[in-house]
Design a protein around this motif. Sequence first.
Motif, short mmCIF file in Angstrom:
data_model
loop_
_atom_site.label_atom_id
_atom_site.label_comp_id
_atom_site.label_asym_id
_atom_site.label_seq_id
_atom_site.Cartn_x
_atom_site.Cartn_y
_atom_site.Cartn_z
N LEU A 149 0.83 -1.21 0.00
CA LEU A 149 0.00 0.00 0.00
C LEU A 149 0.86 1.26 0.00
N LYS A 150 1.93 1.27 0.77
CA LYS A 150 2.79 2.45 0.84
C LYS A 150 3.49 2.72 -0.49
N HIS A 151 3.82 1.65 -1.22
CA HIS A 151 4.53 1.83 -2.50
C HIS A 151 3.56 2.01 -3.67
N GLY A 152 2.27 1.83 -3.44
CA GLY A 152 1.32 1.97 -4.55
C GLY A 152 1.38 0.80 -5.52
N ILE A 153 1.54 -0.42 -4.98
CA ILE A 153 1.54 -1.61 -5.84
C ILE A 153 0.27 -1.63 -6.68
N GLY A 154 0.41 -2.00 -7.95
CA GLY A 154 -0.68 -1.83 -8.91
C GLY A 154 -1.94 -2.59 -8.59
N ARG A 155 -1.81 -3.83 -8.12
CA ARG A 155 -3.00 -4.59 -7.78
C ARG A 155 -2.63 -5.64 -6.73
N ASP A 162 -10.42 -12.52 5.75
CA ASP A 162 -9.54 -11.90 6.73
C ASP A 162 -8.64 -10.88 6.06
N GLU A 163 -8.13 -11.21 4.89
CA GLU A 163 -7.26 -10.28 4.16
C GLU A 163 -8.02 -9.03 3.76
N ILE A 164 -9.25 -9.20 3.30
CA ILE A 164 -10.06 -8.03 2.92
C ILE A 164 -10.25 -7.12 4.12
N HIS A 165 -10.55 -7.71 5.28
CA HIS A 165 -10.75 -6.93 6.50
C HIS A 165 -9.48 -6.15 6.85
N ARG A 166 -8.33 -6.81 6.79
CA ARG A 166 -7.08 -6.13 7.15
C ARG A 166 -6.71 -5.06 6.13
N LEU A 167 -7.00 -5.33 4.85
CA LEU A 167 -6.74 -4.31 3.84
C LEU A 167 -7.59 -3.07 4.06
N GLU A 168 -8.84 -3.26 4.45
CA GLU A 168 -9.69 -2.10 4.75
C GLU A 168 -9.09 -1.26 5.86
N GLN A 169 -8.60 -1.90 6.90
CA GLN A 169 -8.01 -1.19 8.03
C GLN A 169 -6.74 -0.45 7.62
N HIS A 170 -5.86 -1.14 6.92
CA HIS A 170 -4.59 -0.52 6.52
C HIS A 170 -4.83 0.61 5.51
N ALA A 172 -7.52 2.47 5.14
CA ALA A 172 -8.11 3.61 5.83
C ALA A 172 -7.06 4.39 6.60
N ALA A 173 -6.16 3.67 7.27
CA ALA A 173 -5.13 4.32 8.07
C ALA A 173 -4.15 5.11 7.20
N LEU A 174 -3.87 4.58 6.01
CA LEU A 174 -2.89 5.22 5.12
C LEU A 174 -3.53 6.21 4.15
N GLY A 175 -4.86 6.23 4.08
CA GLY A 175 -5.54 7.14 3.19
C GLY A 175 -5.38 6.80 1.72
N VAL A 176 -5.34 5.51 1.41
CA VAL A 176 -5.21 5.07 0.02
C VAL A 176 -6.40 4.15 -0.33
N ARG A 177 -6.59 3.93 -1.61
CA ARG A 177 -7.68 3.05 -2.07
C ARG A 177 -7.10 2.07 -3.08
N PRO A 178 -6.60 0.92 -2.61
CA PRO A 178 -5.92 -0.03 -3.50
C PRO A 178 -6.87 -0.72 -4.46
N GLN A 179 -6.29 -1.12 -5.60
CA GLN A 179 -7.03 -1.88 -6.59
C GLN A 179 -6.88 -3.37 -6.28
N LEU A 180 -8.01 -4.07 -6.19
CA LEU A 180 -8.01 -5.47 -5.79
C LEU A 180 -8.62 -6.34 -6.87
N MET A 181 -8.15 -7.59 -6.91
CA MET A 181 -8.79 -8.64 -7.69
C MET A 181 -9.15 -9.76 -6.72
N VAL A 182 -10.23 -10.46 -7.00
CA VAL A 182 -10.64 -11.59 -6.19
C VAL A 182 -10.17 -12.87 -6.88
N ARG A 183 -9.41 -13.67 -6.16
CA ARG A 183 -9.00 -14.96 -6.72
C ARG A 183 -10.15 -15.94 -6.60
#
Length: 465
Positions: A149-155, A162-170, A172-183
């Motif tokens: 998230l800090k480096h702006g990884i593309g996806r 559990d991962e989705i929940h942790r990504l929401e928290q991180h 929100a804390a960092l003020g970013v909106r990452p692009q996700l794909m669902v496996r």
Amino acid sequence: MRAHEAGALHGDFTGLRPSWLTVPVDVNELHGYLWPQNVSRDDRGELTVAGHSVSELARQYGTPAYFFDEGDFRTRCHRWAEAFDFADVYYAAKAFCSKAVLRIVAEYGFKVDVCTEGEMVVALTAGIEPSNIGLHGNNKSDSELTLALKHGIGRIVVDSFDEIHRLEQHAAALGVRPQLMVRVNVGVEAHTHEYIATAHEDQKFGFSLTDGDAYAAADRIIRSEHLQLVGLHTHIGSQIFDTSAFEVSAQRALRLHARLQREHGVNLPELDLGGGYGIALNSQDDPQPPEDIADGLRAIIAEESAAAGIDQPRISIEPGRSLIGPSMFTLYTVGTVKPVRLSGGTGRLYVSVDGGMSDNLRPALYDASYSATLASRADTSTASLARVVGKHCEAGDIVVKDEFLPSDIAVGDLLAVPGTGAYCRSMGSNYNHIPRPPVIAVTREGSRPIVARETIEDLLRLDVG
């Protein structure tokens, strides 16, 4: 039970050898489809790569060592880039990860798929644009997620609630909106020329389609103010030699895509069909050229998108093995030759080399079937059924299970095994405290290490007790 990842074709045996392994007319013959394009024999019968003899390379770098035909790799990258000009190509770093190789794939417009913090850091250190990196993994740590998230990884390809929940928290804390794909676990398991459309949901990867988890994961991301869903991701296996199973996989993924569009009004821009495209490890393997794979996948997506009533998403794929695998071979020195006689008057040569399962775990792990050739000289003797084994204290330490080699192969000869660019150095270990081999890039102009040989001193440095 034989557990070869490429399926039942590798289980067909006749006597002491598989039925596909025939006695060679010329034991010195190199089958071009197994070797990098710049590997050949010189006038003396010695193996050369890009004009450099293996004996000279062995004197300079020692054995065992992986030799990387850089020109061959560049040719493969060019072909895949041209064939898939309609798609995003992510080089799968898990096949082989080094700064030099990642820089080469970036030259051809490829992106990079990583699945650990280590691979991600190598990609970033190599200068890969963070937006061109995708992060995989079924158990991503908080440090991996925050680094991405800090480096702006593309996806980021998410693999659990559990991962989705942790990504929401991180996020929100960092003020970013990452692009996700669902496996998405589409219930298709591909094995060489066959695929099984059931009973493959019992695994650690992905969200199942049949129990509704894949839809629920996508729904949760769509509703999140901190996350953005950009597509679905599938992966159906390894060493795949046709596109038949991709049709079933794409059909099932696009049905979910269409449902999300109907119920949420979102038009997901991307569908990742994964990788697993096969390479030739021995004479029975017949991989498709990238142009045929591209034509097949393009037709499948057009047909299945029309059937689902949606716009065609942009396709991404993840070749790793098919790019780097054929561009390397491993060079060994023979240390022991032992004729073993069996009941009924049969037998084989056991040829022991100075490496083994620490530099190629795949025969022990998957029962993978490799080929080999005498590299340091030509031979005029008869061909003998042989088994190439390593020096580890394991009966299962087999490098090449079945091969015909010269009957007079001797201690000190050099032996080469093709197709070892993928998952060999990556899966390498220090079992029995053997340092891992180097990777040597070879061109017409010369040779250079791109991954250094480990030493006993390296091992002792880590042993702090």
